[in-house]
Motif scaffolding. Structure first.
Motif, PDB file in Angstrom:
ATOM      1  N   PHE A   1      61.243   7.022  39.546  1.00 52.26           N
ATOM      2  CA  PHE A   1      60.918   8.763  39.829  1.00 52.26           C
ATOM      3  C   PHE A   1      61.513   9.488  38.787  1.00 52.26           C
ATOM      4  CE2 PHE A   1      62.311   6.599  43.748  1.00 52.26           C
ATOM      5  CZ  PHE A   1      60.987   6.732  44.611  1.00 52.26           C
ATOM      6  N   LYS A   2      62.257   8.830  37.460  1.00 53.87           N
ATOM      7  CA  LYS A   2      62.656   9.530  36.389  1.00 53.87           C
ATOM      8  C   LYS A   2      61.415   9.456  35.502  1.00 53.87           C
ATOM      9  CE  LYS A   2      67.489   8.571  36.742  1.00 53.87           C
ATOM     10  NZ  LYS A   2      68.563   7.935  36.089  1.00 53.87           N
ATOM     11  N   THR A   3      60.875   8.259  35.492  1.00 59.51           N
ATOM     12  CA  THR A   3      59.599   8.302  34.681  1.00 59.51           C
ATOM     13  C   THR A   3      58.310   9.331  35.031  1.00 59.51           C
ATOM     14  OG1 THR A   3      59.860   6.040  34.378  1.00 59.51           O
ATOM     15  CG2 THR A   3      57.763   6.588  33.828  1.00 59.51           C
ATOM     16  N   LEU A   4      58.278   9.447  36.372  1.00 63.15           N
ATOM     17  CA  LEU A   4      57.125  10.195  36.683  1.00 63.15           C
ATOM     18  C   LEU A   4      57.549  11.692  36.245  1.00 63.15           C
ATOM     19  CD1 LEU A   4      56.347   9.075  40.382  1.00 63.15           C
ATOM     20  CD2 LEU A   4      54.701   9.172  38.428  1.00 63.15           C
ATOM     21  N   ALA A   5      58.817  12.049  36.584  1.00 63.18           N
ATOM     22  CA  ALA A   5      59.201  13.531  36.028  1.00 63.18           C
ATOM     23  C   ALA A   5      59.021  13.513  34.559  1.00 63.18           C
ATOM     24  CB  ALA A   5      60.803  13.610  36.471  1.00 63.18           C
ATOM     25  N   ASN A   6      59.305  12.525  33.671  1.00 58.46           N
ATOM     26  CA  ASN A   6      59.168  12.668  32.255  1.00 58.46           C
ATOM     27  C   ASN A   6      57.664  12.702  31.719  1.00 58.46           C
ATOM     28  OD1 ASN A   6      61.941  12.840  32.188  1.00 58.46           O
ATOM     29  ND2 ASN A   6      62.227  10.594  31.714  1.00 58.46           N
ATOM     30  N   ILE A   7      56.779  12.448  32.596  1.00 57.91           N
ATOM     31  CA  ILE A   7      55.165  12.494  32.188  1.00 57.91           C
ATOM     32  C   ILE A   7      55.156  13.693  31.429  1.00 57.91           C
ATOM     33  CG2 ILE A   7      52.975  12.658  32.907  1.00 57.91           C
ATOM     34  CD1 ILE A   7      53.404  10.596  34.917  1.00 57.91           C
ATOM     35  N   GLU A   8      54.835  14.073  30.066  1.00 60.21           N
ATOM     36  CA  GLU A   8      54.637  15.216  29.660  1.00 60.21           C
ATOM     37  C   GLU A   8      53.009  15.707  29.131  1.00 60.21           C
ATOM     38  OE1 GLU A   8      58.417  15.539  26.467  1.00 60.21           O
ATOM     39  OE2 GLU A   8      56.662  14.023  25.740  1.00 60.21           O
ATOM     40  N   ALA A   9      52.268  14.561  29.256  1.00 63.93           N
ATOM     41  CA  ALA A   9      50.801  15.116  29.029  1.00 63.93           C
ATOM     42  C   ALA A   9      50.177  13.944  29.859  1.00 63.93           C
ATOM     43  CB  ALA A   9      50.568  15.138  27.725  1.00 63.93           C
ATOM     44  N   ILE A  10      48.720  14.402  30.258  1.00 59.70           N
ATOM     45  CA  ILE A  10      47.946  13.288  31.037  1.00 59.70           C
ATOM     46  C   ILE A  10      46.598  13.537  30.109  1.00 59.70           C
ATOM     47  CG2 ILE A  10      46.662  12.790  33.156  1.00 59.70           C
ATOM     48  CD1 ILE A  10      48.983  14.210  34.788  1.00 59.70           C
ATOM     49  N   GLY A  11      46.071  12.227  29.962  1.00 62.54           N
ATOM     50  CA  GLY A  11      44.827  12.124  28.605  1.00 62.54           C
ATOM     51  C   GLY A  11      43.585  12.489  29.564  1.00 62.54           C
ATOM     52  N   ASP A  12      42.523  12.889  28.912  1.00 62.88           N
ATOM     53  CA  ASP A  12      41.386  13.356  29.451  1.00 62.88           C
ATOM     54  C   ASP A  12      40.374  12.160  29.360  1.00 62.88           C
ATOM     55  OD1 ASP A  12      40.748  12.797  26.764  1.00 62.88           O
ATOM     56  OD2 ASP A  12      39.530  14.704  26.674  1.00 62.88           O
ATOM     57  N   ASP A  13      40.930  10.668  29.391  1.00 65.61           N
ATOM     58  CA  ASP A  13      40.229   9.623  29.569  1.00 65.61           C
ATOM     59  C   ASP A  13      40.506   8.970  31.028  1.00 65.61           C
ATOM     60  OD1 ASP A  13      42.755   8.862  28.832  1.00 65.61           O
ATOM     61  OD2 ASP A  13      42.327   7.273  27.661  1.00 65.61           O
TER      62      ASP A  13
END
Length: 475
Positions: free
Chosen positions: A425-437
């Motif tokens: 849950f902390k890791t999901l909250a810490n997603i800063e950017a999602i790639g276009d690949d």
């Protein structure tokens, strides 16, 4: 197991011939319980295992069996069998067991009964049409590539599996489904040694499309050996908290292992604390995070038309815009939680009852160019592929197959022994950017409830995650 040569036609038609028997038994016993299901299964398969120069396994066989599930006042009875001649007795046993333990209310989410015959289409060659000698030659070729890649390679393994299954399901609600598919998988491993240092490289591939997907894997096989040898001379990563960029294969592993299992509704309704954590409408990630699971998308290893309860395959959105909006269900978990069934009740074979399982699980691609994921990171880690991992509830630990340091926005020196650990849950909250690949990983074999190796698909884009605990060499 019997030799399967010449049995392909006989086995597939043997189940079709049993439809009248199943419907007669259902009609005879349906009024004694709240729900009754009979599932027959025929399968043909091949298994080959090479370890170094030794051929440990070379088998080709067929099997035929089935299971009976009965539910009465919320209590379940289950019986499996190998002889169709004993089916009447097994039905009686399952019903007796259900009536013995049932004390509450049967809650099964409703579905529309269906009568259909369906086969997942193969785009290439059916593995049953490939001679065993040809499959063995393929394994030998890949094994020789591993063994002779470098003198430092000390141990190799090549594993080949294929299975073609036909399922016949009849229920007391009027469902009668015949469904068939083929599944193939190969696993490669090479271990290298230099003094006391030992490193391993692994690769896995799978398909439900055709035997050709297992051919021409020389680059992938040699990649496993190359990573094992190269890692011998790499420095270990310094263990601490870093911003981390992971590739799509690690993203697929993460969404399946760390989040997907928590989305299986039997995990939630059996654990009130987890059910409270997994509250619908709760935010878990950034606004651009979308997570799905479903068997409806065609061509993947977790794809099918109907699950093992006769529920039509769906696509379920689990996270929408960072918010929890769905979970995965059998008919019973959906009924108990007052939600809709999702077609996720699966069993690996007739020895086991269906339980809630993932199918194809993925994070939708984002909009950030991959290069920009690490362009402003002063010091971090780029992790690629996977070597192993484990989860315990909401905690996870994964080992990367390859990794590099990120320094001042650039990929720098490669490092080894990179493990990523944290709370999902902390890791999901810490997603800063999602790639276009985006990449689909068809190598998955999922385990749960003693049912290991169930075919699944995983997918996703590259992700940038802040504040990840990276295990390695201590300062």
């Amino acid at each position: 197991m019997l030799p399967c040569c010449g049995f392909e036609f006989t086995m597939s038609h043997l189940l079709s011939d049993q439809k009248e028997l199943l419907t007669d038994l259902i009609a005879r016993y349906r009024h004694t319980v709240d729900f009754l299901a009979i599932r027959l299964e025929s399968s043909q398969g091949t298994e080959i295992l090479l370890r170094g120069e030794t051929l440990e396994t070379l088998t080709e066989g067929v099997s035929l069996g089935g299971q009976v599930r009965a539910c009465y006042k919320g209590g379940w009875g289950f019986a499996s069998f190998n002889q169709i001649s004993s089916l009447d007795e097994r039905v009686s046993e399952a019903i007796s067991a259900a009536r013995l333990v049932g004390e509450e209310e049967t809650l099964l989410a409703p579905i529309d009964p269906v009568q259909i015959n369906c086969t997942l289409p193969l785009m290439g060659t059916d593995p049953r049409h490939v001679p065993l000698s040809e499959k063995k030659q393929l394994c030998d070729r890949y094994n020789n590539l591993l063994r002779h890649y470098n003198p430092q390679i000390t141990t190799t393994s090549v594993r080949y599996n294929d299975s073609t299954q036909t399922i016949l399901l009849a229920t007391s609600e009027g469902t009668l489904i015949e469904q068939s598919w083929a599944d193939m998988e190969m696993r490669f491993s090479a271990t290298a040694r230099q003094g006391d240092t030992v490193q391993t490289g692994r690769e896995t591939t799978g398909s439900r499309n055709g035997y050709e997907d297992l051919l021409n894997l020389e680059n992938q096989v040699q990649g496993a050996a190359q990573r094992a040898v190269s890692a011998l001379s790499l420095p270990s990563v310094r263990g601490k908290v870093y911003p981390v960029v992971i590739d799509p294969i690690l993203t697929g592993l993460f969404v399946h292992e760390a989040f997907g299992h928590l989305s299986e509704a039997d995990m939630a309704y059996e654990n009130p604390d987890l059910l409270e954590v997994m509250t619908m409408g709760k935010r878990f990630g950034p606004p651009d995070l979308q997570i799905y699971d479903g068997a409806a998308p065609p061509g993947h290893r977790g794809s099918y038309f109907y699950d093992d309860e006769g529920t039509r395959a769906t696509t379920t959105q689990l996270i929408r815009d960072g918010v929890l909006v769905g979970r995965l269900h059998s008919r019973e978990t959906a009924g108990k939680l007052g939600e809709k069934p999702t077609g996720n009740a699966r069993c690996i074979n007739y020895f086991y009852p269906p339980i809630v399982r993932m199918t194809n699980t993925w994070i939708e691609r984002g909009k950030t160019p991959v290069r920009e994921l690490y362009s402003d990171i002063r010091e971090g880690v780029y992790a690629k592929n996977w070597l192993g991992g484990m989860t315990n509830g909401e905690m996870f630990t994964f080992t990367a197959g390859e990794a590099w340091m990120i320094r001042n926005g650039e990929l720098a020196e490669p490092v080894r022994d990179v493990t990523l650990a944290g709370n999902v849950f902390k890791t999901l909250a810490n997603i800063e950017a999602i790639g276009d690949d985006f990449y689909w990983d068809e190598s998955g074999g999922c385990g749960k409830g003693g049912q290991s190796g169930l075919a699944v698909g995983c997918g996703g884009p590259s992700l940038r995650i802040n504040q990840v605990v990276v295990g390695g060499e201590a300062d």
